[in-house]
Design an enzyme around this catalytic site. Structure first.
Site, PDB file in Angstrom:
ATOM      1  N   CYS A 170     -11.144   2.902  -0.372  1.00  0.00           N
ATOM      2  CA  CYS A 170      -9.751   3.250  -0.074  1.00  0.00           C
ATOM      3  C   CYS A 170      -9.412   2.515   1.209  1.00  0.00           C
ATOM      4  O   CYS A 170     -10.198   2.522   2.170  1.00  0.00           O
ATOM      5  CB  CYS A 170      -9.598   4.750   0.117  1.00  0.00           C
ATOM      6  SG  CYS A 170      -7.958   5.225   0.741  1.00  0.00           S
TER       7      CYS A 170
ATOM      8  N   GLU B 186      -3.293   8.922   7.666  1.00  0.00           N
ATOM      9  CA  GLU B 186      -1.824   8.777   7.736  1.00  0.00           C
ATOM     10  C   GLU B 186      -1.265   9.621   8.879  1.00  0.00           C
ATOM     11  O   GLU B 186      -0.340   9.217   9.564  1.00  0.00           O
ATOM     12  CB  GLU B 186      -1.157   9.240   6.425  1.00  0.00           C
ATOM     13  CG  GLU B 186      -1.163   8.248   5.281  1.00  0.00           C
ATOM     14  CD  GLU B 186      -0.244   7.031   5.463  1.00  0.00           C
ATOM     15  OE1 GLU B 186       0.965   7.198   5.657  1.00  0.00           O
ATOM     16  OE2 GLU B 186      -0.756   5.905   5.395  1.00  0.00           O
TER      17      GLU B 186
ATOM     18  N   ASP C  28       0.857  -1.198   0.000  1.00  0.00           N
ATOM     19  CA  ASP C  28       0.000   0.000   0.000  1.00  0.00           C
ATOM     20  C   ASP C  28       0.885   1.238   0.000  1.00  0.00           C
ATOM     21  O   ASP C  28       2.078   1.173   0.336  1.00  0.00           O
ATOM     22  CB  ASP C  28      -0.911   0.021   1.232  1.00  0.00           C
ATOM     23  CG  ASP C  28      -1.851   1.235   1.241  1.00  0.00           C
ATOM     24  OD1 ASP C  28      -2.465   1.516   0.192  1.00  0.00           O
ATOM     25  OD2 ASP C  28      -1.963   1.909   2.282  1.00  0.00           O
ATOM     26  N   SER C  29       0.287   2.368  -0.314  1.00  0.00           N
ATOM     27  CA  SER C  29       1.017   3.641  -0.252  1.00  0.00           C
ATOM     28  C   SER C  29       1.464   3.926   1.183  1.00  0.00           C
ATOM     29  O   SER C  29       2.420   4.665   1.383  1.00  0.00           O
ATOM     30  CB  SER C  29       0.122   4.777  -0.741  1.00  0.00           C
ATOM     31  OG  SER C  29      -1.020   4.878   0.084  1.00  0.00           O
TER      32      SER C  29
ATOM     33  N   CYS D 136      -4.214  -1.458  -2.183  1.00  0.00           N
ATOM     34  CA  CYS D 136      -4.365  -0.018  -2.375  1.00  0.00           C
ATOM     35  C   CYS D 136      -5.235   0.169  -3.608  1.00  0.00           C
ATOM     36  O   CYS D 136      -4.889  -0.322  -4.692  1.00  0.00           O
ATOM     37  CB  CYS D 136      -2.974   0.586  -2.602  1.00  0.00           C
ATOM     38  SG  CYS D 136      -2.985   2.335  -3.019  1.00  0.00           S
TER      39      CYS D 136
ATOM     40  N   HIS E 148      -7.496   3.087   3.558  1.00  0.00           N
ATOM     41  CA  HIS E 148      -7.345   3.900   4.776  1.00  0.00           C
ATOM     42  C   HIS E 148      -8.691   4.152   5.463  1.00  0.00           C
ATOM     43  O   HIS E 148      -8.725   4.476   6.647  1.00  0.00           O
ATOM     44  CB  HIS E 148      -6.737   5.266   4.436  1.00  0.00           C
ATOM     45  CG  HIS E 148      -5.262   5.254   4.152  1.00  0.00           C
ATOM     46  ND1 HIS E 148      -4.725   4.684   3.026  1.00  0.00           N
ATOM     47  CD2 HIS E 148      -4.223   5.751   4.857  1.00  0.00           C
ATOM     48  CE1 HIS E 148      -3.408   4.845   3.041  1.00  0.00           C
ATOM     49  NE2 HIS E 148      -3.078   5.485   4.147  1.00  0.00           N
TER      50      HIS E 148
END
Ligand code: DGL
Length: 282
Positions: free
Chosen positions: A200, A166, A18-19, A81, A202
């Site tokens: 997403c 994040e 993932d990012s 992701c 996240h």
């Protein structure tokens, strides 16, 4: 005449990319369903978020990540992701894999998410909340229409959400503003929506907030369970790939940012601290 002898390939962990931290919401469900395998998680935290980056940049970063995971011995890599799945998966599968190693596999998470939608929505109106990149790619409407042509899809980009997660700012009152604004905009686009996909990885950390801004009859879906179930099914059907996945029950975590920061932050997603290693993809 000498015979060409094919050396057996060494098995390795399943790669999860993932990012940043978001893919941990997918990894944790995969690990819960299949604890027996070894996993290698890579978060490109130094370059997150990917959601507002161009197609070329997301593709380039994702390709670097996949190459790194291959070098660590992964035969199977999951792009945990949506942005990478939307903007890089096809190119990696069609352009890079044949040159890198056609026997390896890279899978995305949009298709398995979409597959379960057909039996969830009753109104046949579905909403998608995702990064700007995922929404602009039109991957969700395209995939949903392929499988369920009768379903109408509306999307809303949420440019701030992944950054809030994040930065560990997602539970603040400031986050309420962005979540409310984007959820309301989606429901205004199509008031008949009865199912909202959190597209997403996240966003599961924002689940309660999203829930508080949608009417009671609207389902809010996260992806982890669907992706894990689909991966299990994939491994059962592809015994050649499954045989190349080691089974020691171990996970190694890699990040492109500080290992200490990853160790602390990852516990927000996994409920336990992890040891991480810092690497560079460039
Ligand atoms: N977690 C990622 C996704 O599922 C990307 C978030 C970001 O880096 O913008 O789209």
């Amino acid at each position: 005449m000498s015979e060409i002898v094919q050396l057996p390939q060494a098995a390795g962990p399943i790669g999860v990319f993932d990012s940043g931290y978001g893919g941990l919401t997918i990894y944790s469900e995969i690990k819960r369903l299949m604890p027996e395998y070894d996993y290698l998680y890579l978060g490109d935290n130094a370059r997150a978020p990917y959601g507002t980056r161009s197609f070329d940049v997301v593709y380039e970063f994702t390709r670097q990540a996949v190459e790194f995971l291959f070098k660590q011995g992964c035969h199977l890599v999951i792009l945990a992701c949506n942005t990478a799945s939307a903007k890089a998966l096809r190119n990696i599968q069609q352009l890079d894999l044949p040159a890198l190693d056609p026997s390896r596999r890279v899978l995305g998470i949009i298709r398995p998410t979409v597959e379960c939608i057909g039996c969830i929505t009753k109104s046949r109106h579905v909403g998608v909340l995702a990064t700007e990149g995922t929404i602009k790619s039109m991957s969700y409407p395209l995939e949903i229409t392929k499988l369920f042509p009768d379903i109408q899809v509306a999307g809303k980009a949420c440019p701030m959400w992944a950054s809030l997660v994040e930065a560990n700012e997602h539970l603040t009152p400031g986050a309420d503003y962005f979540v409310k604004r984007d959820v309301e905009a989606l429901l205004e686009r199509d008031p008949e929506i009865d199912t909202v996909i959190l597209g997403c990885t996240h966003y599961p950390l924002l689940y309660d907030k999203v829930r508080s801004f949608v009417p009671a009859g609207v389902s809010v879906l996260t992806q982890g369970e669907a992706v894990a179930t689909s991966l299990k099914d994939y491994l059962a059907r592809h015994t050649d790939i499954e045989a190349l996945c080691t089974k020691g029950g171990d996970t190694t975590f890699y990040t492109t940012e500080s290992a200490e920061k990853f160790r602390q932050q990852a516990s927000r997603f996994l409920n336990h601290p992890v040891k991480a290693n810092r690497i560079s993809l460039v």
